[in-house]
Design a protein around this motif. Structure first.
Motif, PDB file in Angstrom:
ATOM      1  N   PRO A 151     -28.139  39.775  -7.391  1.00 57.45           N
ATOM      2  CA  PRO A 151     -28.364  39.498  -8.819  1.00 57.45           C
ATOM      3  C   PRO A 151     -29.714  39.971  -9.336  1.00 57.45           C
ATOM      4  CG  PRO A 151     -27.358  37.598  -7.744  1.00 57.45           C
ATOM      5  CD  PRO A 151     -27.689  38.566  -6.649  1.00 57.45           C
ATOM      6  N   GLU A 152     -30.783  39.696  -8.583  1.00 52.76           N
ATOM      7  CA  GLU A 152     -32.113  40.095  -9.073  1.00 52.76           C
ATOM      8  C   GLU A 152     -32.289  41.606  -9.082  1.00 52.76           C
ATOM      9  OE1 GLU A 152     -32.784  38.621  -4.728  1.00 52.76           O
ATOM     10  OE2 GLU A 152     -31.458  38.181  -6.435  1.00 52.76           O
ATOM     11  N   ILE A 153     -31.611  42.297  -8.172  1.00 56.59           N
ATOM     12  CA  ILE A 153     -31.701  43.758  -8.157  1.00 56.59           C
ATOM     13  C   ILE A 153     -30.914  44.335  -9.337  1.00 56.59           C
ATOM     14  CG2 ILE A 153     -31.329  45.843  -6.802  1.00 56.59           C
ATOM     15  CD1 ILE A 153     -33.430  43.904  -5.693  1.00 56.59           C
ATOM     16  N   ASN A 154     -29.747  43.772  -9.610  1.00 50.59           N
ATOM     17  CA  ASN A 154     -28.986  44.208 -10.787  1.00 50.59           C
ATOM     18  C   ASN A 154     -29.810  44.059 -12.057  1.00 50.59           C
ATOM     19  OD1 ASN A 154     -26.811  44.745  -9.144  1.00 50.59           O
ATOM     20  ND2 ASN A 154     -25.401  43.340 -10.157  1.00 50.59           N
ATOM     21  N   LEU A 155     -30.485  42.927 -12.198  1.00 49.84           N
ATOM     22  CA  LEU A 155     -31.291  42.690 -13.398  1.00 49.84           C
ATOM     23  C   LEU A 155     -32.469  43.657 -13.478  1.00 49.84           C
ATOM     24  CD1 LEU A 155     -31.360  38.791 -13.599  1.00 49.84           C
ATOM     25  CD2 LEU A 155     -30.105  40.381 -15.074  1.00 49.84           C
ATOM     26  N   LYS A 156     -33.061  43.952 -12.337  1.00 48.10           N
ATOM     27  CA  LYS A 156     -34.184  44.898 -12.318  1.00 48.10           C
ATOM     28  C   LYS A 156     -33.719  46.314 -12.646  1.00 48.10           C
ATOM     29  CE  LYS A 156     -38.070  46.358  -9.397  1.00 48.10           C
ATOM     30  NZ  LYS A 156     -38.705  46.220  -8.051  1.00 48.10           N
ATOM     31  N   LEU A 157     -32.487  46.643 -12.222  1.00 46.34           N
ATOM     32  CA  LEU A 157     -31.940  47.983 -12.472  1.00 46.34           C
ATOM     33  C   LEU A 157     -31.440  48.146 -13.905  1.00 46.34           C
ATOM     34  CD1 LEU A 157     -29.808  48.962  -9.345  1.00 46.34           C
ATOM     35  CD2 LEU A 157     -31.648  50.313 -10.367  1.00 46.34           C
ATOM     36  N   ARG A 158     -31.065  47.057 -14.530  1.00 44.42           N
ATOM     37  CA  ARG A 158     -30.403  47.134 -15.828  1.00 44.42           C
ATOM     38  C   ARG A 158     -31.144  47.988 -16.860  1.00 44.42           C
ATOM     39  NH1 ARG A 158     -28.796  41.699 -19.114  1.00 44.42           N
ATOM     40  NH2 ARG A 158     -30.593  42.184 -20.420  1.00 44.42           N
ATOM     41  N   PRO A 159     -32.457  47.830 -17.038  1.00 49.12           N
ATOM     42  CA  PRO A 159     -33.137  48.690 -18.019  1.00 49.12           C
ATOM     43  C   PRO A 159     -33.025  50.178 -17.699  1.00 49.12           C
ATOM     44  CG  PRO A 159     -34.515  46.822 -17.414  1.00 49.12           C
ATOM     45  CD  PRO A 159     -33.372  46.834 -16.453  1.00 49.12           C
ATOM     46  N   ARG A 160     -33.066  50.527 -16.410  1.00 52.77           N
ATOM     47  CA  ARG A 160     -32.929  51.939 -16.031  1.00 52.77           C
ATOM     48  C   ARG A 160     -31.522  52.442 -16.315  1.00 52.77           C
ATOM     49  NH1 ARG A 160     -36.501  54.540 -13.056  1.00 52.77           N
ATOM     50  NH2 ARG A 160     -34.876  55.788 -12.041  1.00 52.77           N
ATOM     51  N   LEU A 162     -29.472  51.373 -18.621  1.00 54.70           N
ATOM     52  CA  LEU A 162     -29.274  51.497 -20.065  1.00 54.70           C
ATOM     53  C   LEU A 162     -30.079  52.643 -20.666  1.00 54.70           C
ATOM     54  CD1 LEU A 162     -29.245  47.722 -21.042  1.00 54.70           C
ATOM     55  CD2 LEU A 162     -27.307  49.308 -21.084  1.00 54.70           C
ATOM     56  N   SER A 163     -31.220  52.942 -20.085  1.00 55.98           N
ATOM     57  CA  SER A 163     -32.058  54.011 -20.646  1.00 55.98           C
ATOM     58  C   SER A 163     -31.671  55.396 -20.142  1.00 55.98           C
ATOM     59  CB  SER A 163     -33.537  53.751 -20.331  1.00 55.98           C
ATOM     60  OG  SER A 163     -33.782  53.810 -18.935  1.00 55.98           O
TER      61      SER A 163
END
Length: 207
Positions: A151-160, A162-163
């Motif tokens: 979960p924490e890795i997914n959240l950390k990856l999310r901005p990348r 989306l951008s």
């Protein structure tokens, strides 16, 4: 899915030296008494491995197939599998649909294994596996991204995600969601949960 460094705290009665030798954790490269002691006992090989963010847990075949179906994978897709492990998602997509695939994993052993599996499957012309950090890899060429992280890795990856990803790019995650980014589809397969999103249109910033 590729053991957090915090794992050592959750395993009672196992010393740090034993964990390093077993490959369960990787010590930081900074000079600390613990690192110096392990290095003196086992040489630099004990601390030369890359830091792993998540444990390696293979995705069951039924879940791999369901992820590809949910993502509506086609021959003209470019699939990026983040934390690709033994390569089974990208390899299966290439075998079943002729999809081009790129697997990203920081663990050199997993990358070596994935490349061997691709050769055995006869799809080396369609897939490649790279030893890279998920947070520095260029994802912009992907039309579909698959994940089995934490979960924490997914959240950390999310901005990348989306951008870097183009609008309409599909994202399929085994087991873990993206926080408050609600999935468009959720399916249950063989006791596992799979989440699906598409990257929304870019929002222009007003001056």
């Amino acid at each position: 899915m590729n053991v957090p460094s915090k794992l050592g705290r959750s395993i009672a009665g196992v010393g740090i030296v034993g964990l390093v030798v077993a490959g369960a954790i990787h010590l930081p490269s900074s000079n600390t008494p613990q690192v110096d002691r392990v290095a003196s006992l086992f040489g630099n090989r004990a601390i030369a491995q890359p830091q792993l963010d998540v444990p390696y847990v293979p995705t069951p075949t039924a879940v791999v197939n369901a992820m590809l179906r949910l993502g509506n994978v086609k021959k003209n897709d470019v699939l990026y599998d983040l934390g690709s492990g033994d390569g089974r998602i990208a390899i299966t997509a290439a075998q079943k649909f002729g999809t081009r695939g790129v697997g990203i994993d920081i663990d050199p052993q997993r990358v070596k294994e994935a490349n061997q599996n691709a050769q055995t499957a006869g799809v080396t012309d369609r897939v490649e596996f790279r030893q890279q950090d998920l947070f520095t890899t260029d994802l912009s060429k992907a039309t579909i991204v698959t994940l089995y992280l934490l979960p924490e890795i997914n959240l950390k990856l999310r901005p990348r995600l989306l951008s870097q990803l183009k609008p309409g790019t599909r994202i399929v995650s085994h087991a873990f969601d993206m926080g408050d980014w609600k999935p468009q589809k959720v399916v249950q397969v063989a006791g596992a949960t799979i989440y699906y999103w598409t990257v929304p249109p870019k929002v222009s910033k007003k001056s």
